[in-house]
Design an enzyme around this catalytic site. Structure first.
Site, PDB file in Angstrom:
ATOM      1  N   ARG A 144       4.527 -15.316   6.762  1.00  0.00           N
ATOM      2  CA  ARG A 144       5.529 -14.834   5.809  1.00  0.00           C
ATOM      3  C   ARG A 144       6.951 -15.268   6.133  1.00  0.00           C
ATOM      4  O   ARG A 144       7.824 -15.200   5.263  1.00  0.00           O
ATOM      5  CB  ARG A 144       5.456 -13.306   5.716  1.00  0.00           C
ATOM      6  CG  ARG A 144       4.092 -12.786   5.293  1.00  0.00           C
ATOM      7  CD  ARG A 144       3.600 -13.408   3.999  1.00  0.00           C
ATOM      8  NE  ARG A 144       2.322 -12.843   3.567  1.00  0.00           N
ATOM      9  CZ  ARG A 144       1.678 -13.187   2.463  1.00  0.00           C
ATOM     10  NH1 ARG A 144       2.192 -14.121   1.678  1.00  0.00           N
ATOM     11  NH2 ARG A 144       0.529 -12.620   2.142  1.00  0.00           N
ATOM     12  N   SER A 181       3.928   8.248  -2.456  1.00  0.00           N
ATOM     13  CA  SER A 181       2.928   8.559  -3.466  1.00  0.00           C
ATOM     14  C   SER A 181       3.555   8.816  -4.831  1.00  0.00           C
ATOM     15  O   SER A 181       4.298   9.790  -5.014  1.00  0.00           O
ATOM     16  CB  SER A 181       2.116   9.793  -3.054  1.00  0.00           C
ATOM     17  OG  SER A 181       1.238  10.175  -4.105  1.00  0.00           O
ATOM     18  N   ALA A 182       3.257   7.941  -5.790  1.00  0.00           N
ATOM     19  CA  ALA A 182       3.734   8.144  -7.158  1.00  0.00           C
ATOM     20  C   ALA A 182       2.835   9.122  -7.913  1.00  0.00           C
ATOM     21  O   ALA A 182       3.107   9.434  -9.071  1.00  0.00           O
ATOM     22  CB  ALA A 182       3.799   6.806  -7.886  1.00  0.00           C
ATOM     23  N   ARG A 183       1.758   9.582  -7.268  1.00  0.00           N
ATOM     24  CA  ARG A 183       0.959  10.671  -7.857  1.00  0.00           C
ATOM     25  C   ARG A 183       1.641  12.008  -7.594  1.00  0.00           C
ATOM     26  O   ARG A 183       1.532  12.939  -8.377  1.00  0.00           O
ATOM     27  CB  ARG A 183      -0.443  10.704  -7.252  1.00  0.00           C
ATOM     28  CG  ARG A 183      -1.290   9.474  -7.517  1.00  0.00           C
ATOM     29  CD  ARG A 183      -2.688   9.640  -6.921  1.00  0.00           C
ATOM     30  NE  ARG A 183      -3.427  10.682  -7.605  1.00  0.00           N
ATOM     31  CZ  ARG A 183      -4.533  11.252  -7.121  1.00  0.00           C
ATOM     32  NH1 ARG A 183      -4.993  10.886  -5.942  1.00  0.00           N
ATOM     33  NH2 ARG A 183      -5.156  12.180  -7.811  1.00  0.00           N
TER      34      ARG A 183
END
Length: 301
Positions: free
Chosen positions: A222, A122-124
């Site tokens: 992928r 989480s960059a919050r």
């Protein structure tokens, strides 16, 4: 690859204390547990946990007690039958949880595979590290002239150097501004707002848990030669893990998914006509120009 000292200490601690269990384990997978497999310049993949093995697939298919059968040959044959006829549910009985460190732009491709459980850094709440993906010079290509979402020829050495200089300069400048904005003694901007200034090549991390059926679907797309290089190298690393985890299932996957081709009814009609001696052309095939090219690629191998 960048593994923090804390992460390395965690890996060593976890690997130094094996646990006794009554459940069936995959010896091939046990060697991968917790170990970080390097990918790209700062990324990695590591197995955090898993459930099931080849026998679990057979057990689910037969809804029986204990091992699916005493015959290894029968187990492998059953798995190949299930894969060949697209019986997917037994493969869902196996699961794996991966810890992945990857660039944000790769994560945005990866998250399109929605049948999985994801928990991302989480960059919050936390501050992202100053780590950016920088492609190697042999991965810096011009836009393809035949594929709108692919790469073409390599750029000239001069243009490659310019691109790398711009990527490095822009990444450094954006991160400097990010630090300035969140500095409590300076601006003190909320982290959830400051993160918008970070470039898409910054590294993030997540835990990704998925069952084997959906994992194989991910790998089919992928690990394909047409997938973007930066996500394909992650898929290739995971392929090696899966091959050790469920060798029967992975061999069947290679034969019936990765190494197989799908033909339309028009393609099959053209193939039958060719086998009967008829000369079939793009004009007489009943296919579009693009499908005809794809058909030619299938025939040429």
């Amino acid at each position: 690859m960048t593994v923090t000292p804390e992460q390395q200490a965690e890996i060593e601690e976890l690997r130094s204390h094996p646990h006794q269990t009554l459940r069936v384990v995959s010896e091939g997978m046990e060697k991968h547990l917790y170990t970080a497999i390097p990918v790209l310049d700062h990324g990695f993949v590591r197995v955090i946990d898993y459930m099931g093995d080849d026998a679990a697939i057979c057990q689910a298919a037969r809804v029986s007690y204990g091992k699916g059968t005493k015959s290894v040959q029968n187990d492998e044959g059953l798995i190949r039958y299930l894969m060949r006829h697209w019986h997917s549910t037994p493969f869902e009985m196996c699961e794996v949880k991966l810890h992945v460190k990857l660039p944000v732009f790769v994560a945005r491709q990866w998250i399109r595979h929605r049948t999985a459980n994801v928990n991302e850094y989480s960059a919050r709440y936390s501050i992202l590290d100053r780590e950016f993906y920088m492609p190697a010079p042999d991965q810096i290509n011009a836009q393809s002239v035949v594929n709108n979402q692919g790469r073409g020829d390599l750029l000239s050495p001069e243009d490659t150097a310019r691109v790398l200089e711009m990527l490095k300069g822009d990444a450094a400048r954006c991160y400097d501004h990010y630090q300035t904005m969140i500095d409590e003694d300076g601006i003190g901007l909320a982290r959830e707002l400051a993160r918008m200034n970070l470039p898409a090549n910054i590294y993030t991390q997540w835990y990704w848990k998925v069952d084997l059926h959906n994992l194989l679907h991910f790998l089919r797309l992928r690990a394909d030669a047409h997938a973007q290089f930066e996500i394909r190298v992650y898929a290739d690393a995971i392929c090696k893990v899966v091959a050790d985890w469920v060798p029967f299932a992975y061999r069947a996957f290679e034969d019936y998914r990765m190494g197989a081709v799908t033909m339309s009814s028009q393609m099959m009609d053209c193939l039958r006509r060719m086998l009967s001696g008829e000369t079939v052309t793009a004009e007489t095939s009943g296919m579009s120009a693009r499908e005809w090219r794809e058909f030619q690629q299938v025939l040429e191998g």
